[in-house]
Design an enzyme around this catalytic site. Sequence first.
Site, PDB file in Angstrom:
ATOM      1  CE1 TYR A   1      16.909  28.813 -13.495  1.00  0.00           C
ATOM      2  CE2 TYR A   1      17.740  29.388 -11.322  1.00  0.00           C
ATOM      3  CZ  TYR A   1      17.954  29.189 -12.669  1.00  0.00           C
ATOM      4  OH  TYR A   1      19.212  29.364 -13.194  1.00  0.00           O
TER       5      TYR A   1
ATOM      6  CB  ALA B   1      28.750  17.173 -15.641  1.00  0.00           C
TER       7      ALA B   1
ATOM      8  CE  LYS C   1      23.670  11.538  -8.912  1.00  0.00           C
ATOM      9  NZ  LYS C   1      22.851  12.338  -7.960  1.00  0.00           N
TER      10      LYS C   1
END
Length: 338
Positions: free
Chosen positions: A54, A209, A216
């Site tokens: 990451y 998801a 939104k």
Amino acid sequence: MDYRHLGRSGLVISEIVYGNWLTHGSQVENEAARACVRAALDAGITSFDTADVYANTAAETVLGEALKGERRESLEIFTKVYWPTGPKGHNDTGLGRKHVMESIDASLRRLQTDYVDLYQAHRFDVTTPLEETMSAFADIVHSGKAHYIGVSEWTADQIRAGAALARELRIPFVSSQPQYSMLWRVIEEEVVPTSRELGLGQIVWSPIAQGVLTGKYVPGQPLPEGSRATDEKGGANMIKRFMRDEVLERVQRLKPIAEEVDLSMAQLAVAWVLQNDNVSAAIIGASRPEQVTENVKAAGVTLPAEVMARIDEVLGDVVETDPARTREGMPRGRSVAS
């Protein structure tokens, strides 16, 4: 916050895990990242998930700084190994013994801890004998650098083979970390039954998801500024599979259901994955502390059976259930420097 055993192991974790994929060291400045971690701790989250890849190791560093000063015994810290890090040389990736043994030491330095509670194989390595990988994990566990081992995005057959070797090597193989949400249910047919049989628990990522299940993203409307769908550092690529009008339209129809059970759309999505009895925890990410505060309200929620049925009816055939999708996303080989 509620807490659950991780599979059949003795490790108890918070059922909401704070994860820093695509945020710490990338989308979110360090000060905001620390504020999100503080909000997680204040909400009762004790489990934190990261990975060496990451932000090319920066996320582990940020998390280590953010957790500095906390009582280590009161935390459960998870990290992962597989993907290339650093200069991405020919041994800087995969699950070969050299990379695994060097990666755990580097992760511990960045996280500023003597051990991680859970060390996970971030993908299955088709180019390394599984016996070599599991032997390396065994040495890490026996040396005290990790308490438990797990995997991420392995197929049911791969999980079964890994569990058999873990029993021989007498190491606690306790978890699977797959993508799982109302829209992405590819683990239900094979991975979940296999894990239940073997005593593994799911620590699921992307329960909302990639933000699509917040509602939104509205068909025909501009993408919200600063949203994951506009993130050119990786977020937009990950979310694109859900950004079809037919999916977004169905998601909009979930809003009345969320309102009836007095939950936000995000809370409904997180609560939904936690209804699966093989799910030990759901990972949430955040770019703002208030997102953490709101999403943890999904902890301890029980959705009535009729609500679960209505969700299935609304989403219908836009749900992905094919277990082969896990194998499709698997690396075919290691990327190495030329």
